[in-house]
Design a protein around this motif. Sequence first.
Motif, PDB file in Angstrom:
ATOM      1  N   VAL A   1       0.834  -1.207   0.000  1.00 37.18           N
ATOM      2  CA  VAL A   1       0.000   0.000   0.000  1.00 37.18           C
ATOM      3  C   VAL A   1       0.867   1.254   0.000  1.00 37.18           C
ATOM      4  N   GLY A   2       1.893   1.279   0.814  1.00 32.35           N
ATOM      5  CA  GLY A   2       2.668   2.494   1.002  1.00 32.35           C
ATOM      6  C   GLY A   2       3.928   2.622   0.178  1.00 32.35           C
ATOM      7  N   GLY A   3       4.244   1.622  -0.617  1.00 32.53           N
ATOM      8  CA  GLY A   3       5.500   1.634  -1.356  1.00 32.53           C
ATOM      9  C   GLY A   3       5.655   2.775  -2.331  1.00 32.53           C
ATOM     10  N   ASP A   4       4.564   3.235  -2.937  1.00 29.36           N
ATOM     11  CA  ASP A   4       4.675   4.328  -3.912  1.00 29.36           C
ATOM     12  C   ASP A   4       4.472   5.706  -3.276  1.00 29.36           C
ATOM     13  N   ILE A   5       4.104   5.730  -1.981  1.00 31.19           N
ATOM     14  CA  ILE A   5       3.890   7.017  -1.310  1.00 31.19           C
ATOM     15  C   ILE A   5       4.844   7.197  -0.127  1.00 31.19           C
ATOM     16  N   ARG A   6       5.937   6.477  -0.189  1.00 30.62           N
ATOM     17  CA  ARG A   6       7.066   6.664   0.724  1.00 30.62           C
ATOM     18  C   ARG A   6       6.778   6.304   2.175  1.00 30.62           C
ATOM     19  N   TRP A   7       6.010   5.259   2.407  1.00 27.84           N
ATOM     20  CA  TRP A   7       5.890   4.740   3.768  1.00 27.84           C
ATOM     21  C   TRP A   7       7.184   3.976   4.030  1.00 27.84           C
TER      22      TRP A   7
END
Length: 190
Positions: free
Chosen positions: A49-55
């Motif tokens: 879920v967060g890989g493309d939004i820098r989690w």
Amino acid sequence: MTNIPVTTWSLEQTAPADLLPAAAPEGDVRIVRSEVPSPEFSRFLYASVGGDIRWIDRLGWTYARWQEQLARPGTETWVAHDRGTPAGYIELEAQDDGVVEIAYFGLIPAFRGRRIGGHLLSYGTARAWDLAERWPGRTPTKRVWVHTCSLDGEHAMDNYQRRGFTLFDTKVEEQREVPAPGPWAGAYPV
């Protein structure tokens, strides 16, 4: 690496009646609680879920640290499935005095834009309001809160506000710019 300004917004609901549910999407979308704490599954959801939004906060966690987080009383993971495939999740974390934080919420990129997010946020927020019913001894929920930031998905803030969350704090801080890690190296174009 350079620094970039990141705006963080904190939002809340202070009564169950604040929730403005979204309509359920068409098709076979189901939301199920992941009742068996599974570090492997939770890390998969977090990275996907967060890989493309820098989690990146949890990427370095050990297996034991994931286990510890998931075993905390009042921590719940609710997973949206589209025709049996995990599409996204919402992680609830009970805090003191009847407060529940939506610690993480989002969809795997392939499932965004299909009206699943509003439904998942609605369902998960409702579960935050009735969380004490599943955890004997917990104070009934009096407040549900969440934070989102300018690095999150472009529709995140609008989704929270459309579900009845109201803004109570805004902060702008410089953060080190990091590349989107993806669920694995090279998953997203640079």
